[in-house]
Write an enzyme that holds these catalytic residues in place. Structure first.
Site, short mmCIF file in Angstrom:
data_model
loop_
_atom_site.label_atom_id
_atom_site.label_comp_id
_atom_site.label_asym_id
_atom_site.label_seq_id
_atom_site.Cartn_x
_atom_site.Cartn_y
_atom_site.Cartn_z
CG HIS A 93 -18.59 31.55 -53.85
ND1 HIS A 93 -18.42 31.27 -55.17
CD2 HIS A 93 -18.99 30.39 -53.29
CE1 HIS A 93 -18.71 30.00 -55.40
NE2 HIS A 93 -19.06 29.45 -54.27
CG HIS A 152 -20.65 25.57 -46.84
ND1 HIS A 152 -20.22 26.87 -46.95
CD2 HIS A 152 -21.56 25.39 -47.83
CE1 HIS A 152 -20.83 27.44 -47.98
NE2 HIS A 152 -21.65 26.57 -48.52
#
Ligand SMILES: Nc1ncnc2c1ncn2[C@@H]1O[C@H](COP(=O)(O)OP(=O)(O)O)[C@@H](O)[C@H]1O
Ligand SMILES: [Mg+2]
Lengths: 233, 79, 734, 79
Positions: C98, C52
């Site tokens: 998300h 990430h």
């Protein structure tokens, strides 16, 4: 004489810019005064606006914490001395929580946030806020609320009706006030009520978002023009 | 001390949330569910150590802010 | 995953593995540190080197995307991309995923996704003026899908409505491939003066480092590594890491930061996003080539007995890190006090090139910053390039479903039905600048306050095309975004992207990723539509089953005169003209899937030269003033586009016959690219102009009445069409 | 019987509502208010007359619908 307007900013207020645009449109571009919730005094004004938004996050109950703000004492005094007060959406909730208007605004009957166009019928034209409209006129306005379900007990509702204090009702495009055209479950389809002296108006939908055809309509404009006209008269 | 303030809609005030919950429970297959009412609970840690005074303070908070007595009633419990 | 870690455990390779670092990566940590790292240090390495934060699998490929143009002020690398929009102003925008949090807790996952992307934009000095969202959900028949859709939509609305940023557009698809991995991609667009843009590179030895916003709790510890891991049956156990959003605090943070930004107090500023205090401090110091000392005792804390490890890794929301000019503390503190937000000086900038963290008199971390970033793992993972499928033999396709019945079924299908149920929960009007709301135009139009200009905003991707042929799908996604902006009359400027893919350790997934990037890059180059920001979300797999490759594109354009922007709504007495050629491409079309029940063939080829020529022609015609309404032809094909124009304008039309040389099905439902439908008072000039420009154009029919009528005399009423269009969500959600 | 289900955010989960209420009480001049947590209360009329079974039913309803166990915990009381 031009309208001296002030907009109260609470933490979480978010439609102050929309309101300023609408007011500037009828005051030759003059910016309204921006008033902070922690202030205790108002500058010299003709109109105080409590705009929409989520004051204090709408946590606990919409408008509950804002109603206790220091500035609200000054707003109450201002109204008591005959000043004009307009509360839109969260502003209406704050006026109700502050006891400046009767009733309360509950969660929408459908339990969802409503963000869509809807129609309103003008019930009274003998207020500074509605004098720019014809009686029974149908407006298209923007709804943007999760808690707009107007509630008051039957006696209060009867009294409001008797005193002619219901300024706007939700209706269909043809002006018919029906359960289907009641978007949020409000008692007697009430969208806006005034104080006994008709100088304080609480209204759930957003007339300030329709003052320019570019943004989709200008049915809200007569409300602001009416305010300016009332002062000139 | 800890004060627990429970706020419920007054009888007669429509409670769409309670109704929706009741409906959802039925859809989920729960049987024999009658009226459902939804309310709020607010737990407060208070520095006050006297039960009576703690209760009085919590009552004042409820009356002033935590409940809107136009539509809601409240009860206070001190533990 | 064992978080939060209460008592220190011995740091070793096993713990490193639990933290998501493999043996080789842990070896590098040891080499950099020259000793066994502390728990906090290991935590810092593990989040900074997570997929990430480090983009370790994707970086080599992302480099292939074009990022420059005369109007690009800041490309990828800052918190968000910045483009010049004239009048001394810039648009600042980015999209972010998300996905994993939204599966675990749909409401909070989506809400905090919106909050996070807002911070990426206002941290650069921009006032956010619009939000969009690109959503992919599992099959509607899957019982879980409904809950996820409901929660995600409420969460996006709950956050966006409260902060007062209008949600003006987005897209939604349903497919079984997203059953266990819904995608929630949120985009924010803001406006800032060109000479008032704030960056994140720290500078000024001795300058104070300030923490503002909410207090720190144990939220989301290891969120960044979770976003980099596949789901399995034990995912439920990762739940304690769920973060709760507080849009009210975010609203205050926006106002307070913008107020501070109007002064000259700020040297550098960055939001605390994934990996919170770690990534913000490491990145700010790293970019500035300086060092940083943090004193965690000063960090505002919501919970008791928090450890250094927890504080460094917490992903509590609504927090920012700021490097101030010396002496600016009092002025800054006064602003945050005014807005009732926490403000604390938690450290200072040093010349050591190291991050030093102290807590309760203990040195918790001391890491050299340059190797932390320079020696971060970078993988050129094995690739298996996808083989594009053979095109269908369109001529062999027949159907007994009449055209008008097929239209009614298509327009009622989950992927094509009205999204009003969704956008009626999003406040699109707040701010008073929204010229075209959801459903009104191919791109949302948001005016810039105090200017005549407006931005055109859209999100696009057609995952089924990407699945069949990732390269073509990537190209198509960019082309469709460009086309949607063009259809409003605006000039496309730049894109942000959100690359949602499966497990990159599988060669075929890496193949999808790389091919999609290549397709996107080709389109960006051909259309002068560079990438200025983006986000990568990998490991979107549950129990080994991956999502459709989904490179979501967020496009931004500008139109000089907001009132010139066109929508899709038709009025009576207009000619309908199709721009672009129709071969009748049915491979991977929605007609094929919904009517013939087949997901097959190659997706429609994208001809970038034709895209550009047709789009430039359309934009020119709109600017010339003769176009009343315009809609691009995409999902569902020509007839669906026409029906959407009729519904938007509440006006019917009568159609001419389909041309010879293409099947009826192919003409009405083929998904050939580079096409637009224009409505104009008189088609004569338009057709002549098209001929001169060498652009295929065809008169389709004329508007009016309240029916859709075909040349053979068949008709359906607008009422019937509308009922079909609006049925799905209302019925599903009631 | 009546079941009362109280739903609170789990410890450690951010409670923006509770925080805002605490802040408002302070502004209103109430002193000595520490942590404030806000929760929900759901009152259910149940046809069931056996206490144990009523409790079990309410527990099931709480786990399945009334509480979001990702972030909330609940307790059930039967009266
Ligand atoms: N999740 C969403 N939020 C807000 N608006 C949405 C969402 N999904 C779709 N819309 C709006 O619905 C309309 C139709 O969407 P879509 O069919 O994807 O458009 P197009 O095919 O032209 O890209 C657009 O105005 C789009 O912005
Ligand atoms: Mg499109």
């Amino acid at each position: 004489m031009s309208l001296r307007a002030g907009i109260v900013i609470f933490p979480g207020t978010n439609r102050e810019r929309d309101m300023a645009i609408a007011l500037a449109r009828v005051t030759g571009g003059r910016s309204p005064a921006m008033i902070w919730h922690k202030d205790t005094d108002l500058p010299p004004l003709d109109l105080v606006v409590l705009p929409g938004g989520f004051s204090h996050g709408d946590y606990l109950r919409c408008g509950a914490m804002a109603a206790q703000s220091p500035i609200m004492r000054a707003v109450r005094d201002f109204a008591a001395s005959g000043g004009y007060v307009l509360g839109v959406c969260n502003g209406f909730q704050i006026l109700a929580e502050a006891g400046m208007l009767p009733g309360a605004l509950l969660r929408n009957a459908g339990l969802r946030f409503l963000a869509q166009d809807h129609h309103l019928r003008v019930e009274r034209t003998d207020t500074v806020f509605t004098r720019g409209y014809a009686e029974g006129e149908v407006l298209r306005v923007v709804l943007a609320h999760g808690d707009g379900n107007y509630f008051a007990d039957e006696a209060t509702l009867d009294r409001l009706e008797g005193e002619g204090r219901v300024a706007f009702r939700y209706c269909g495009p043809d002006g018919a006030v029906t359960p289907e055209a009641n978007p949020n479950g409000s008692a007697r389809s009430i969208a806006g009520v005034t104080s006994a002296n008709r100088r304080v108006l609480g209204l759930m939908p957003h007339p300030e978002d329709y003052v320019d055809p570019l943004m989709g309509g200008e049915d809200g404009l007569p409300m602001f023009e009416g305010l300016v006209g009332a002062l000139a008269a | 001390m800890k004060a627990i303030v429970t706020v419920m809609l007054k009888p007669g005030v429509l409670d769409p949330q309670g109704r929706a919950i009741g409906h959802a429970l039925e859809t989920l297959g729960f049987e024999g569910v009658g009226e459902v009412r939804a309310g709020k609970i607010i737990e407060l840690e208070l520095a006050e150590t006297d039960t009576a005074r703690a209760r009085a303070a919590a009552e004042a908070m409820a009356a002033k802010l935590l409940a809107n007595t136009v539509i809601e009633s409240y009860r206070v419990e001190v533990v | 995953m064992s978080a939060p870690v209460a008592a220190p455990r011995p740091v070793d390779e096993k713990l490193a593995r639990e933290f998501g670092l493999n043996a080789e990566e842990y070896g590098r940590v040891l080499a950099i540190m020259g000793r066994t790292p502390s728990l906090t240090e290991l935590g810092i390495f593990s989040v900074m080197w997570s997929e990430h934060c480090s983009y370790k699998s994707s970086r080599v490929w992302l480099k292939e995307l074009p990022t420059k143009a005369d109007w690009v002020v800041h490309g990828p690398g800052e918190n968000a991309g910045v483009v010049d929009i004239g009048d001394g102003l810039t648009a600042i925008f980015k999209m972010e995923s998300h996905n994993h949090p939204s599966f675990i807790e749909p409401y909070q996952g989506a809400a905090t996704g919106v909050g996070g992307i807002l911070r990426d934009v206002f941290t650069m000095g921009a006032r956010p003026i619009a939000n969009l969202n690109a959503l992919r959900f599992g099959r509607p028949e899957n019982p879980r899908t409904k809950r996820v859709v409901d929660g995600v939509v409420r969460g996006i609305g709950g956050y966006g409505n409260c902060v007062g940023v209008p949600t003006v557009g987005g897209e939604v698809n349903f497919h079984a491939a997203y059953d266990g991995n819904p995608l929630v991609n949120a985009m924010t667009v803001g406006i800032a003066p060109r000479d008032r843009i704030f960056l994140s590179a720290a500078a000024g030895i001795g300058n104070p480092v300030v923490y503002v916003g909410s207090k720190t709790g144990r939220d989301g510890i290891h969120g960044a590594t979770m976003a980099s891991a596949e789901f399995d049956a034990n995912s439920e156990e990762k739940r304690p890491t769920v973060q709760v959003g507080d849009p009210f605090t975010e609203k205050l943070l926006i106002e307070a930061c913008l107020e501070l930004m109007a002064t000259d107090a700020i040297v550098a500023i960055q939001d605390m996003g994934a990996a919170g205090l770690t990534s913000s401090s490491v990145e700010m110091a790293g970019k500035g080539g300086v060092g940083i000392v943090l004193d965690l005792d000063a960090v505002p804390q919501r919970e008791t007995a928090m450890t250094a490890y927890e504080m460094m890794l917490s992903e509590s929301q609504e927090r920012m890190l700021i490097v101030l000019r010396p002496g600016a503390e009092d002025l800054s503190r006064a602003i945050f006090d005014k807005w009732d937000l926490d403000f604390a000086v938690i450290g200072h900038i040093t010349d050591t090139g190291r991050i030093v963290v102290r807590h309760k008199g203990v040195l918790e971390a001391d890491i050299p910053l340059q190797p932390l970033s320079d020696e971060a793992p970078l993988y050129r993972r094995p690739i298996e390039w996808p083989t594009p499928p053979a095109p269908l033999d369109d001529a062999a396709i027949t159907s007994d479903v009449p055209v008008e019945q097929a239209l009614l079924r298509l327009i009622a299908s989950p992927d094509l039905c009205s999204r009003a149920w969704i956008w009626n929960q999003y406040d699109a009007a707040v701010g008073g600048q929204t010229v075209k709301r959801p459903g009104a135009a191919d791109a949302a139009i948001v005016k810039i306050d105090g200017s005549r200009r407006a931005l055109a905003l859209t999100t696009d991707c057609t995952p089924r095309y990407c699945q069949a042929d990732p390269r073509m799908g990537g190209m198509q996604a960019v082309a469709e975004a460009w086309r949607n902006i063009t259809a409003t009359g605006a000039r496309p400027l730049a894109i942000t992207d959100n690359m949602n893919f499966g497990n990159p350790e599988k060669p075929e997934i890496m193949g999808q990723f790389a091919a999609a990037i290549q397709g996107m890059a080709a389109a960006c180059n051909a259309l002068d539509f560079p990438v200025v920001s983006g986000n990568v979300s990998l490991y979107n797999e549950t129990e080994g089953r991956g999502i459709l490759p989904t490179p979501a594109i967020g496009g931004l354009g500008v139109i000089e005169e907001a009132s010139q922007a066109r929508g899709i709504a038709i009025a009576p007495h207009l000619d309908l003209v199709l721009i672009g050629a129709t071969e009748g491409w049915l491979g991977q079309s929605l007609w094929l899937r919904e009517i013939a029940g087949r997901e097959q063939g190659a997706p429609p080829p994208v001809n970038l030269v034709a895209e550009r020529r047709h789009g430039d022609f359309v934009r020119h015609q709109i600017a010339a003033g003769g176009v009343h309404a315009c809609h691009d032809v995409s999902d569902g094909g020509l007839l669906v586009a026409l029906a959407e124009m009729a519904l938007a304008g509440n006006t019917g039309f009568a159609l001419n016959d389909a041309p010879d040389g293409v099947s009826d099905i192919g003409f009405w439902f083929g998904e050939d690219q580079a096409r637009y439908v224009l409505a104009a008072a008189d088609a004569t000039d338009l057709l002549a102009a098209a001929r001169r420009a060498g652009v295929a154009a065809r008169l389709l029919g004329r508007t009016g009445g309240n029916e859709l009528t075909w040349a053979g005399g068949v008709s359906i009423s607008l009422k019937e069409l509308r009922e079909a269009h609006e049925r799905f969500f209302a019925a599903w959600m009631s």
